[in-house]
Design a protein around this motif. Structure first.
Motif, mmCIF file in Angstrom:
data_model
loop_
_atom_site.group_PDB
_atom_site.id
_atom_site.type_symbol
_atom_site.label_atom_id
_atom_site.label_comp_id
_atom_site.label_asym_id
_atom_site.label_seq_id
_atom_site.Cartn_x
_atom_site.Cartn_y
_atom_site.Cartn_z
ATOM 1 N N GLN A 192 45.133 42.003 55.579
ATOM 2 C CA GLN A 192 43.908 41.732 54.824
ATOM 3 C C GLN A 192 44.103 41.876 53.318
ATOM 4 O OE1 GLN A 192 40.379 43.683 56.318
ATOM 5 N NE2 GLN A 192 40.883 43.218 58.440
ATOM 6 N N VAL A 193 45.031 42.728 52.912
ATOM 7 C CA VAL A 193 45.294 42.892 51.483
ATOM 8 C C VAL A 193 45.815 41.582 50.896
ATOM 9 C CG1 VAL A 193 47.650 43.755 51.857
ATOM 10 C CG2 VAL A 193 46.446 44.298 49.733
ATOM 11 N N MET A 194 46.568 40.812 51.698
ATOM 12 C CA MET A 194 47.081 39.540 51.205
ATOM 13 C C MET A 194 45.968 38.516 51.041
ATOM 14 S SD MET A 194 49.341 37.643 49.972
ATOM 15 C CE MET A 194 50.653 38.866 50.046
ATOM 16 N N VAL A 195 44.983 38.522 51.949
ATOM 17 C CA VAL A 195 43.839 37.626 51.806
ATOM 18 C C VAL A 195 43.103 37.927 50.498
ATOM 19 C CG1 VAL A 195 41.560 37.025 52.726
ATOM 20 C CG2 VAL A 195 43.516 37.169 54.259
ATOM 21 N N LYS A 196 42.963 39.202 50.185
ATOM 22 C CA LYS A 196 42.318 39.591 48.927
ATOM 23 C C LYS A 196 43.118 39.086 47.728
ATOM 24 C CE LYS A 196 40.079 43.744 50.788
ATOM 25 N NZ LYS A 196 40.012 45.226 50.750
ATOM 26 N N ASP A 197 44.455 39.180 47.821
ATOM 27 C CA ASP A 197 45.313 38.698 46.735
ATOM 28 C C ASP A 197 45.177 37.188 46.561
ATOM 29 O OD1 ASP A 197 46.216 41.248 46.280
ATOM 30 O OD2 ASP A 197 48.126 40.985 47.337
ATOM 31 N N ILE A 198 45.096 36.470 47.690
ATOM 32 C CA ILE A 198 44.954 35.013 47.649
ATOM 33 C C ILE A 198 43.640 34.622 46.997
ATOM 34 C CG2 ILE A 198 44.575 32.965 49.098
ATOM 35 C CD1 ILE A 198 46.656 34.248 51.055
ATOM 36 N N GLN A 199 42.572 35.301 47.397
ATOM 37 C CA GLN A 199 41.258 35.009 46.833
ATOM 38 C C GLN A 199 41.208 35.322 45.338
ATOM 39 O OE1 GLN A 199 38.334 35.486 50.720
ATOM 40 N NE2 GLN A 199 38.808 37.311 49.541
ATOM 41 N N LYS A 200 41.878 36.394 44.948
ATOM 42 C CA LYS A 200 41.935 36.762 43.527
ATOM 43 C C LYS A 200 42.719 35.722 42.738
ATOM 44 C CE LYS A 200 43.350 40.521 40.439
ATOM 45 N NZ LYS A 200 43.976 41.877 40.369
ATOM 46 N N LEU A 201 43.835 35.268 43.313
ATOM 47 C CA LEU A 201 44.688 34.289 42.629
ATOM 48 C C LEU A 201 43.987 32.951 42.469
ATOM 49 C CD1 LEU A 201 47.589 33.482 41.582
ATOM 50 C CD2 LEU A 201 48.007 32.687 43.919
ATOM 51 N N THR A 202 43.354 32.475 43.546
ATOM 52 C CA THR A 202 42.748 31.143 43.530
ATOM 53 C C THR A 202 41.333 31.128 42.990
ATOM 54 O OG1 THR A 202 41.927 31.378 45.810
ATOM 55 C CG2 THR A 202 44.144 30.446 45.513
ATOM 56 N N GLY A 203 40.703 32.295 42.944
ATOM 57 C CA GLY A 203 39.321 32.355 42.497
ATOM 58 C C GLY A 203 38.351 31.761 43.499
ATOM 59 N N ARG A 204 38.786 31.674 44.761
ATOM 60 C CA ARG A 204 37.950 31.104 45.817
ATOM 61 C C ARG A 204 37.898 32.054 47.007
ATOM 62 N NH1 ARG A 204 39.454 24.857 46.869
ATOM 63 N NH2 ARG A 204 37.772 25.198 48.367
ATOM 64 N N LYS A 205 36.726 32.216 47.570
ATOM 65 C CA LYS A 205 36.570 33.065 48.748
ATOM 66 C C LYS A 205 36.800 32.223 50.003
ATOM 67 C CE LYS A 205 33.370 36.267 51.021
ATOM 68 N NZ LYS A 205 34.384 37.330 51.115
ATOM 69 N N LEU A 206 37.638 32.722 50.896
ATOM 70 C CA LEU A 206 37.908 32.003 52.132
ATOM 71 C C LEU A 206 36.751 32.206 53.112
ATOM 72 C CD1 LEU A 206 41.688 32.823 52.748
ATOM 73 C CD2 LEU A 206 40.677 30.920 51.488
ATOM 74 N N ALA A 207 36.274 31.129 53.690
ATOM 75 C CA ALA A 207 35.213 31.215 54.684
ATOM 76 C C ALA A 207 35.727 31.967 55.913
ATOM 77 C CB ALA A 207 34.741 29.822 55.084
ATOM 78 N N THR A 208 34.930 32.854 56.455
ATOM 79 C CA THR A 208 35.334 33.675 57.587
ATOM 80 C C THR A 208 34.863 33.076 58.913
ATOM 81 O OG1 THR A 208 35.240 35.681 56.251
ATOM 82 C CG2 THR A 208 35.193 35.963 58.639
ATOM 83 N N VAL A 209 35.796 32.989 59.863
ATOM 84 C CA VAL A 209 35.470 32.536 61.211
ATOM 85 C C VAL A 209 35.779 33.687 62.155
ATOM 86 C CG1 VAL A 209 35.898 30.853 63.031
ATOM 87 C CG2 VAL A 209 36.037 30.167 60.625
ATOM 88 N N ARG A 210 34.808 34.140 62.913
ATOM 89 C CA ARG A 210 35.031 35.229 63.858
ATOM 90 C C ARG A 210 35.592 34.692 65.166
ATOM 91 N NH1 ARG A 210 35.546 39.776 61.101
ATOM 92 N NH2 ARG A 210 33.937 39.903 59.487
ATOM 93 N N HIS A 211 36.672 35.324 65.608
ATOM 94 C CA HIS A 211 37.295 34.900 66.862
ATOM 95 C C HIS A 211 36.895 35.821 67.991
ATOM 96 C CE1 HIS A 211 40.148 33.711 69.873
ATOM 97 N NE2 HIS A 211 40.789 34.860 69.815
ATOM 98 N N THR A 212 36.445 35.237 69.078
ATOM 99 C CA THR A 212 36.127 36.021 70.277
ATOM 100 C C THR A 212 37.074 35.607 71.381
ATOM 101 O OG1 THR A 212 34.469 34.356 70.895
ATOM 102 C CG2 THR A 212 33.702 36.289 69.695
ATOM 103 N N ALA A 213 37.767 36.583 71.949
ATOM 104 C CA ALA A 213 38.793 36.288 72.952
ATOM 105 C C ALA A 213 38.135 35.736 74.213
ATOM 106 C CB ALA A 213 39.566 37.564 73.283
#
Length: 213
Positions: A192-213
């Motif tokens: 998750q820390v990498m997702v935060k880094d990506i969002q910080k770098l690109t200035g865009r928030k990634l849309a979240t999709v919840r996965h249910t097994a």
């Protein structure tokens, strides 16, 4: 995992003392930065475009899953996208082979390409992917550098990259030449820390999709 490093060193050993060297890289990770200091003397660095730029034609979202759920999620997504060309990114060569084997067992035709494959093997796999003979290609970042597939519909980050800039390069394989594309990222709790880094770098928030097994 730099692919051709031994060959590069061999070439530099036989070059004349006086020569000019230029290094080109789609992304400039710490590993490539270190490599540049080994081979270049006081280099001038030129960046054509910011590494943080992502195109608006790519729809980006992230699935938060745990590691044991990744393979099941990948199979589920690919079966829904069975008519689409999909490029799946793995962090390691072993991982790419493992993912491809798992997909084949699930009835999904795929091939893996990475630095341990011969040039002939990579070319054959890439040709089959471009022609649509196989719909899923599993690749490491090194092997995916030169991939340019017309109307590639979907990129899946099965593993998150080690540096945020590599994410930009990965998703740039889709949404090219005026076409739209999608980029899905599978993220475990320790990534998750990498997702935060990506969002910080690109200035865009990634849309979240919840996965249910």
């Amino acid at each position: 995992d730099l692919g051709f490093l031994p060959q590069l060193k061999g070439i530099f050993e036989v070059l004349p003392e006086k020569h000019q060297t230029m290094l080109f890289s789609a992304t400039f990770s710490e590993a490539v930065e270190s490599l540049s200091h080994d081979f270049l003397n006081d280099p001038v660095r030129v960046e054509v475009t910011p590494v943080s730029s992502t195109v608006d034609t790519v729809d980006q979202c992230v699935y938060f899953v745990e590691k044991p759920e990744k393979k099941g999620l990948l199979i589920s997504v690919l079966k829904k996208e069975s008519d689409q060309s999909v490029l799946v990114f793995s962090r390691t060569k072993h991982g790419a082979d493992n993912i491809s084997r798992t997909l084949k067992k699930a009835g999904i035709q795929s091939e893996a390409i990475h630095g341990n494959k011969s040039q002939g093997q990579r070319q054959r796999a890439l040709s089959d992917f471009k022609s649509g003979k196989i719909k899923v290609m599993v690749a490491t970042d090194i092997a995916a550098r030169g991939i340019d597939i017309h109307e590639l519909n979907l990129v899946i980050n099965y593993d998150l990259p080690d540096v945020a800039e590599t994410y930009v390069h990965r998703i740039g394989r889709t949404g090219r030449a005026g076409h739209t594309g999608r980029a899905l990222t599978f993220c475990t709790s320790d990534e998750q820390v990498m997702v935060k880094d990506i969002q910080k770098l690109t200035g865009r928030k990634l849309a979240t999709v919840r996965h249910t097994a």
